[in-house]
Write a protein that holds these residues in place. Structure first.
Motif, PDB file in Angstrom:
ATOM      1  N   PHE A 177       0.835  -1.193   0.000  1.00 27.30           N
ATOM      2  CA  PHE A 177       0.000   0.000   0.000  1.00 27.30           C
ATOM      3  C   PHE A 177       0.872   1.247   0.000  1.00 27.30           C
ATOM      4  O   PHE A 177       1.790   1.367   0.832  1.00 27.30           O
ATOM      5  N   ARG A 178       0.605   2.123  -0.923  1.00 29.69           N
ATOM      6  CA  ARG A 178       1.303   3.409  -1.064  1.00 29.69           C
ATOM      7  C   ARG A 178       2.808   3.285  -0.920  1.00 29.69           C
ATOM      8  O   ARG A 178       3.453   2.605  -1.701  1.00 29.69           O
ATOM      9  N   ARG A 179       3.390   3.926   0.098  1.00 30.26           N
ATOM     10  CA  ARG A 179       4.845   3.904   0.272  1.00 30.26           C
ATOM     11  C   ARG A 179       5.377   2.520   0.639  1.00 30.26           C
ATOM     12  O   ARG A 179       6.564   2.254   0.499  1.00 30.26           O
ATOM     13  N   LEU A 180       4.514   1.662   1.133  1.00 33.18           N
ATOM     14  CA  LEU A 180       4.929   0.320   1.538  1.00 33.18           C
ATOM     15  C   LEU A 180       4.756  -0.693   0.398  1.00 33.18           C
ATOM     16  O   LEU A 180       4.811  -1.894   0.633  1.00 33.18           O
ATOM     17  N   ARG A 181       4.545  -0.192  -0.809  1.00 34.63           N
ATOM     18  CA  ARG A 181       4.360  -1.083  -1.959  1.00 34.63           C
ATOM     19  C   ARG A 181       5.716  -1.547  -2.473  1.00 34.63           C
ATOM     20  O   ARG A 181       6.641  -0.766  -2.616  1.00 34.63           O
ATOM     21  N   TYR A 182       5.806  -2.863  -2.756  1.00 32.17           N
ATOM     22  CA  TYR A 182       7.007  -3.446  -3.337  1.00 32.17           C
ATOM     23  C   TYR A 182       6.733  -3.695  -4.815  1.00 32.17           C
ATOM     24  O   TYR A 182       5.769  -4.377  -5.165  1.00 32.17           O
ATOM     25  N   TRP A 183       7.576  -3.145  -5.666  1.00 30.93           N
ATOM     26  CA  TRP A 183       7.414  -3.284  -7.114  1.00 30.93           C
ATOM     27  C   TRP A 183       8.331  -4.391  -7.632  1.00 30.93           C
ATOM     28  O   TRP A 183       9.503  -4.439  -7.300  1.00 30.93           O
ATOM     29  N   ALA A 184       7.781  -5.258  -8.474  1.00 29.97           N
ATOM     30  CA  ALA A 184       8.527  -6.366  -9.076  1.00 29.97           C
ATOM     31  C   ALA A 184       8.636  -6.106 -10.582  1.00 29.97           C
ATOM     32  O   ALA A 184       7.655  -6.262 -11.313  1.00 29.97           O
ATOM     33  N   PRO A 185       9.813  -5.692 -11.066  1.00 32.81           N
ATOM     34  CA  PRO A 185       9.955  -5.332 -12.472  1.00 32.81           C
ATOM     35  C   PRO A 185      10.129  -6.538 -13.398  1.00 32.81           C
ATOM     36  O   PRO A 185      10.799  -7.511 -13.059  1.00 32.81           O
ATOM     37  N   CYS A 186       9.512  -6.430 -14.578  1.00 35.15           N
ATOM     38  CA  CYS A 186       9.582  -7.461 -15.607  1.00 35.15           C
ATOM     39  C   CYS A 186       9.662  -6.793 -16.982  1.00 35.15           C
ATOM     40  O   CYS A 186       9.335  -5.617 -17.121  1.00 35.15           O
ATOM     41  N   ARG A 187      10.034  -7.578 -17.971  1.00 35.77           N
ATOM     42  CA  ARG A 187      10.007  -7.114 -19.360  1.00 35.77           C
ATOM     43  C   ARG A 187       9.284  -8.163 -20.199  1.00 35.77           C
ATOM     44  O   ARG A 187       9.567  -9.358 -20.093  1.00 35.77           O
ATOM     45  N   VAL A 188       8.374  -7.695 -21.053  1.00 37.54           N
ATOM     46  CA  VAL A 188       7.636  -8.590 -21.935  1.00 37.54           C
ATOM     47  C   VAL A 188       8.593  -9.133 -22.998  1.00 37.54           C
ATOM     48  O   VAL A 188       9.316  -8.372 -23.643  1.00 37.54           O
ATOM     49  N   ILE A 189       8.583 -10.447 -23.152  1.00 33.20           N
ATOM     50  CA  ILE A 189       9.439 -11.116 -24.126  1.00 33.20           C
ATOM     51  C   ILE A 189       8.677 -11.369 -25.422  1.00 33.20           C
ATOM     52  O   ILE A 189       9.208 -11.198 -26.508  1.00 33.20           O
ATOM     53  N   TRP A 190       7.440 -11.791 -25.308  1.00 36.10           N
ATOM     54  CA  TRP A 190       6.610 -12.065 -26.475  1.00 36.10           C
ATOM     55  C   TRP A 190       5.175 -11.671 -26.139  1.00 36.10           C
ATOM     56  O   TRP A 190       4.786 -11.619 -24.964  1.00 36.10           O
ATOM     57  N   ALA A 191       4.413 -11.361 -27.158  1.00 32.11           N
ATOM     58  CA  ALA A 191       2.983 -11.080 -27.001  1.00 32.11           C
ATOM     59  C   ALA A 191       2.276 -11.528 -28.268  1.00 32.11           C
ATOM     60  O   ALA A 191       2.831 -11.428 -29.364  1.00 32.11           O
ATOM     61  N   ALA A 192       1.076 -12.048 -28.116  1.00 30.29           N
ATOM     62  CA  ALA A 192       0.279 -12.523 -29.246  1.00 30.29           C
ATOM     63  C   ALA A 192      -1.116 -11.926 -29.155  1.00 30.29           C
ATOM     64  O   ALA A 192      -1.840 -12.189 -28.187  1.00 30.29           O
ATOM     65  N   GLU A 193      -1.475 -11.121 -30.133  1.00 29.98           N
ATOM     66  CA  GLU A 193      -2.821 -10.560 -30.231  1.00 29.98           C
ATOM     67  C   GLU A 193      -3.775 -11.634 -30.744  1.00 29.98           C
ATOM     68  O   GLU A 193      -3.349 -12.617 -31.381  1.00 29.98           O
ATOM     69  N   ALA A 194      -5.061 -11.453 -30.504  1.00 28.72           N
ATOM     70  CA  ALA A 194      -6.074 -12.367 -31.025  1.00 28.72           C
ATOM     71  C   ALA A 194      -6.102 -12.291 -32.552  1.00 28.72           C
ATOM     72  O   ALA A 194      -6.012 -11.205 -33.124  1.00 28.72           O
ATOM     73  N   VAL A 195      -6.215 -13.448 -33.194  1.00 30.10           N
ATOM     74  CA  VAL A 195      -6.332 -13.518 -34.653  1.00 30.10           C
ATOM     75  C   VAL A 195      -7.814 -13.572 -34.992  1.00 30.10           C
ATOM     76  O   VAL A 195      -8.551 -14.419 -34.478  1.00 30.10           O
ATOM     77  N   LEU A 196      -8.247 -12.658 -35.877  1.00 31.16           N
ATOM     78  CA  LEU A 196      -9.664 -12.547 -36.232  1.00 31.16           C
ATOM     79  C   LEU A 196      -9.891 -12.955 -37.687  1.00 31.16           C
ATOM     80  O   LEU A 196      -9.017 -12.761 -38.534  1.00 31.16           O
ATOM     81  N   ASP A 197     -11.092 -13.476 -37.958  1.00 29.13           N
ATOM     82  CA  ASP A 197     -11.449 -13.781 -39.340  1.00 29.13           C
ATOM     83  C   ASP A 197     -11.975 -12.511 -40.023  1.00 29.13           C
ATOM     84  O   ASP A 197     -11.986 -11.427 -39.416  1.00 29.13           O
ATOM     85  N   ASP A 198     -12.424 -12.627 -41.261  1.00 25.68           N
ATOM     86  CA  ASP A 198     -12.884 -11.463 -42.021  1.00 25.68           C
ATOM     87  C   ASP A 198     -14.102 -10.788 -41.401  1.00 25.68           C
ATOM     88  O   ASP A 198     -14.336  -9.599 -41.631  1.00 25.68           O
ATOM     89  N   ALA A 199     -14.870 -11.536 -40.612  1.00 33.06           N
ATOM     90  CA  ALA A 199     -16.054 -10.979 -39.954  1.00 33.06           C
ATOM     91  C   ALA A 199     -15.728 -10.385 -38.584  1.00 33.06           C
ATOM     92  O   ALA A 199     -16.617  -9.895 -37.897  1.00 33.06           O
ATOM     93  N   GLY A 200     -14.451 -10.456 -38.179  1.00 36.03           N
ATOM     94  CA  GLY A 200     -14.061  -9.896 -36.886  1.00 36.03           C
ATOM     95  C   GLY A 200     -14.223 -10.835 -35.714  1.00 36.03           C
ATOM     96  O   GLY A 200     -14.104 -10.419 -34.565  1.00 36.03           O
TER      97      GLY A 200
END
Length: 191
Positions: free
Chosen positions: A88-111
């Motif tokens: 909470f607030r000042r007592l918050r511990y942050w855990a840093p990460c970096r995105v390695i890969w991401a995959a968006e949803a694949v849609l057909d012609d109708a969405g």
């Protein structure tokens, strides 16, 4: 596999598993492995898949699980750095990460989403994170239209203090994994 600078572990990219790649093999040795999958029974699986996929990439899953996300964090994409926080607030511990890969949803012609796909992302730990390793979050729409949420993670303590308190650390990880699954259902169902 390309090695990225700054990560706290050497085995990067192992969570990148496009559909239908198996999730049960090829994990690096020396890590605690978490593999969990649940079917999300919602009224409209395709619409639920889109909601879940978007919620994963926009960090809504993390927020709904009770984690803070650093303000201004962009949508998950390769190279995006993020930090999730507990406390909470000042007592918050942050855990840093970096995105390695991401995959968006694949849609057909109708969405509509195409059956037989996984959308989501995987991120790896950076210096300052209590763990060393990687975690992947997946929205999955199988060929039959079934909707699933998956987590795949491999990790080990990032320092001696975390290693000394490892039983507590494992319970914290289990707690947040359970919360991720509840959040995934809420996202998919639109609640």
């Amino acid at each position: 596999m390309k090695r990225h600078a700054g990560f706290t572990y050497a085995e990067q990219g192992q969570t990148e598993r496009p559909y239908p790649a198996p999730m049960t093999d090829r994990w690096p040795d020396g890590y605690r492995l978490v593999l969990r999958k649940e079917e999300l029974k919602v009224d409209e699986a395709r619409a639920g898949f889109l909601r879940l996929a978007s919620g994963l990439l926009d960090w809504d899953l993390h927020r709904r699980a009770g984690l803070a996300v650093a303000p201004g964090t962009p949508r998950a994409a390769p190279g995006v750095e993020m930090a999730s926080g507990v406390g909470f607030r000042r007592l918050r511990y942050w855990a840093p990460c970096r995105v390695i890969w991401a995959a968006e949803a694949v849609l057909d012609d109708a969405g509509a989403p195409v059956p037989g796909q996984r959308s989501g992302f995987g991120y790896g730990t950076l210096p300052g994170h209590p763990e060393c390793g990687e975690e992947g979050f997946y929205a999955e729409l199988d060929e039959d239209g079934g909707l699933y949420f998956r987590i795949a993670a491999y990790s080990r303590p990032g320092n001696r203090l975390v290693a000394a308190a490892n039983p507590v650390n494992v319970r914290v990880q289990q707690f947040y994994t359970t919360r991720y699954f509840a959040a995934a259902y809420a996202l998919a169902s639109g609640s």
